[in-house]
Enzyme design. Sequence first.
Site, PDB file in Angstrom:
ATOM      1  N   LYS A 137       0.871  -1.284  -0.046  1.00 33.93           N
ATOM      2  CA  LYS A 137      -0.189   0.130  -0.084  1.00 33.93           C
ATOM      3  C   LYS A 137       0.854   1.352  -0.017  1.00 33.93           C
ATOM      4  O   LYS A 137       2.316   1.363   0.094  1.00 33.93           O
ATOM      5  CB  LYS A 137      -0.947  -0.088   1.220  1.00 33.93           C
ATOM      6  CG  LYS A 137      -1.681  -1.275   1.295  1.00 33.93           C
ATOM      7  CD  LYS A 137      -2.852  -1.112   2.411  1.00 33.93           C
ATOM      8  CE  LYS A 137      -3.823  -2.213   2.184  1.00 33.93           C
ATOM      9  NZ  LYS A 137      -4.937  -2.126   3.628  1.00 33.93           N
TER      10      LYS A 137
ATOM     11  N   TYR B 230     -12.477  -1.887  -3.279  1.00 34.59           N
ATOM     12  CA  TYR B 230     -13.014  -2.102  -1.821  1.00 34.59           C
ATOM     13  C   TYR B 230     -14.408  -2.077  -1.801  1.00 34.59           C
ATOM     14  O   TYR B 230     -15.037  -1.735  -0.698  1.00 34.59           O
ATOM     15  CB  TYR B 230     -12.316  -1.045  -0.902  1.00 34.59           C
ATOM     16  CG  TYR B 230     -10.699  -1.449  -0.685  1.00 34.59           C
ATOM     17  CD1 TYR B 230     -10.764  -2.551   0.148  1.00 34.59           C
ATOM     18  CD2 TYR B 230      -9.751  -0.759  -1.075  1.00 34.59           C
ATOM     19  CE1 TYR B 230      -9.381  -2.951   0.709  1.00 34.59           C
ATOM     20  CE2 TYR B 230      -8.439  -1.036  -0.589  1.00 34.59           C
ATOM     21  CZ  TYR B 230      -8.298  -2.167   0.356  1.00 34.59           C
ATOM     22  OH  TYR B 230      -6.945  -2.520   0.846  1.00 34.59           O
TER      23      TYR B 230
ATOM     24  N   ASN C 226      -1.724   0.404   7.101  1.00 35.16           N
ATOM     25  CA  ASN C 226      -1.375  -1.133   7.581  1.00 35.16           C
ATOM     26  C   ASN C 226      -0.477  -1.772   6.499  1.00 35.16           C
ATOM     27  O   ASN C 226      -0.424  -3.160   6.395  1.00 35.16           O
ATOM     28  CB  ASN C 226      -2.530  -2.134   7.946  1.00 35.16           C
ATOM     29  CG  ASN C 226      -3.628  -2.322   6.983  1.00 35.16           C
ATOM     30  OD1 ASN C 226      -3.212  -1.931   5.818  1.00 35.16           O
ATOM     31  ND2 ASN C 226      -4.556  -3.031   7.122  1.00 35.16           N
TER      32      ASN C 226
ATOM     33  N   HIS D 136      -2.133  -5.359   1.966  1.00 39.34           N
ATOM     34  CA  HIS D 136      -3.421  -6.080   1.949  1.00 39.34           C
ATOM     35  C   HIS D 136      -3.079  -7.334   1.458  1.00 39.34           C
ATOM     36  O   HIS D 136      -2.048  -7.765   0.725  1.00 39.34           O
ATOM     37  CB  HIS D 136      -4.208  -5.613   0.616  1.00 39.34           C
ATOM     38  CG  HIS D 136      -5.490  -6.066   0.380  1.00 39.34           C
ATOM     39  ND1 HIS D 136      -6.747  -6.268   1.153  1.00 39.34           N
ATOM     40  CD2 HIS D 136      -5.676  -7.028  -0.570  1.00 39.34           C
ATOM     41  CE1 HIS D 136      -7.623  -7.088   0.400  1.00 39.34           C
ATOM     42  NE2 HIS D 136      -6.955  -7.526  -0.572  1.00 39.34           N
TER      43      HIS D 136
ATOM     44  N   GLU E  14      -9.416 -10.902  -6.932  1.00 40.88           N
ATOM     45  CA  GLU E  14      -8.541  -9.711  -6.746  1.00 40.88           C
ATOM     46  C   GLU E  14      -7.234  -9.718  -7.748  1.00 40.88           C
ATOM     47  O   GLU E  14      -6.908  -8.658  -8.170  1.00 40.88           O
ATOM     48  CB  GLU E  14      -8.145  -9.640  -5.573  1.00 40.88           C
ATOM     49  CG  GLU E  14      -9.244  -9.099  -4.525  1.00 40.88           C
ATOM     50  CD  GLU E  14      -8.920  -9.058  -2.974  1.00 40.88           C
ATOM     51  OE1 GLU E  14      -9.857  -8.953  -2.109  1.00 40.88           O
ATOM     52  OE2 GLU E  14      -7.802  -9.416  -2.778  1.00 40.88           O
TER      53      GLU E  14
HETATM   54  P1  CMP Z   1      -7.397  -4.443   4.209  1.00 41.92           P
HETATM   55  O1  CMP Z   1      -6.963  -5.747   4.419  1.00 41.92           O
HETATM   56  O2  CMP Z   1      -6.743  -3.979   2.901  1.00 41.92           O
HETATM   57  O3  CMP Z   1      -8.910  -4.327   4.124  1.00 41.92           O
HETATM   58  C1  CMP Z   1      -9.669  -3.279   4.124  1.00 41.92           C
HETATM   59  C2  CMP Z   1      -8.786  -1.950   4.706  1.00 41.92           C
HETATM   60  O4  CMP Z   1      -9.484  -0.970   5.187  1.00 41.92           O
HETATM   61  C3  CMP Z   1      -8.169  -2.546   5.641  1.00 41.92           C
HETATM   62  O5  CMP Z   1      -7.054  -3.070   5.148  1.00 41.92           O
HETATM   63  C4  CMP Z   1      -7.367  -0.953   6.264  1.00 41.92           C
HETATM   64  O6  CMP Z   1      -6.336  -0.427   5.259  1.00 41.92           O
HETATM   65  C5  CMP Z   1      -8.654  -0.254   5.970  1.00 41.92           C
HETATM   66  N1  CMP Z   1      -9.585   0.117   7.231  1.00 41.92           N
HETATM   67  C6  CMP Z   1      -9.508   1.341   7.844  1.00 41.92           C
HETATM   68  N2  CMP Z   1     -10.038   1.299   9.202  1.00 41.92           N
HETATM   69  C7  CMP Z   1     -10.398  -0.240   9.113  1.00 41.92           C
HETATM   70  C8  CMP Z   1     -11.153  -0.575  10.354  1.00 41.92           C
HETATM   71  N3  CMP Z   1     -11.717  -0.193  11.192  1.00 41.92           N
HETATM   72  N4  CMP Z   1     -11.487  -2.023   9.842  1.00 41.92           N
HETATM   73  C9  CMP Z   1     -10.902  -2.649   9.126  1.00 41.92           C
HETATM   74  N5  CMP Z   1     -10.138  -2.043   7.998  1.00 41.92           N
HETATM   75  C10 CMP Z   1      -9.982  -0.690   8.189  1.00 41.92           C
END
Ligand code: CMP
Length: 143
Positions: A10, A50, A113, A116, A127
């Site tokens: 990311k 998403y 984070n 993904h 995906e």
């Molecule tokens: P990802 O695993 O890519 O899936 C959804 C993304 O939304 C997650 O990682 C985070 O980057 C983002 N995100 C932000 N806030 C939240 C939250 N409260 N719970 C889950 N995903 C979140």
Amino acid sequence: MNNKTLAILKPDCIKKNLIGKVTAQIQDAGFKVLGMKMIRLTPDAAKGFYEVHNGKVFFDNLIEYMTSGPCVPIALERENAVEEFRKLIGATDPAKAEEGTIRKLYADSIQENIVHGSDSNENAAKEISHFFSRKELLEINGL
Ligand code: CMP
């Protein structure tokens, strides 16, 4: 299909110059890189990817973050790929991720984070096709 998954490095991963370190950790865990490219998601592409999170409180911020800079989608192959990759990256919230996982090591927040990972075999196939055509993957891998 249970041997493929999609990773996305990311924008925070790219901004922190961690492409090499994170990719090395992924490869050291036994994943083969089938395809890898640097892209910039448009708002529409990020919203499409998403879509399942559309309507959640974090959706708008997620789209803003995912379009804030380049990303690196990576198509990966390994036995039991989805589950093994999710173990390697750790919980979505880095504060809850296990020691040694990619998110525990490098992520700053539940949103930023670093990486993904697909959450099911069905989503992995969808995906991967979001970023790589079947033909392209076959050609890249000399098949
Ligand atoms: P990802 O695993 O890519 O899936 C959804 C993304 O939304 C997650 O990682 C985070 O980057 C983002 N995100 C932000 N806030 C939240 C939250 N409260 N719970 C889950 N995903 C979140």
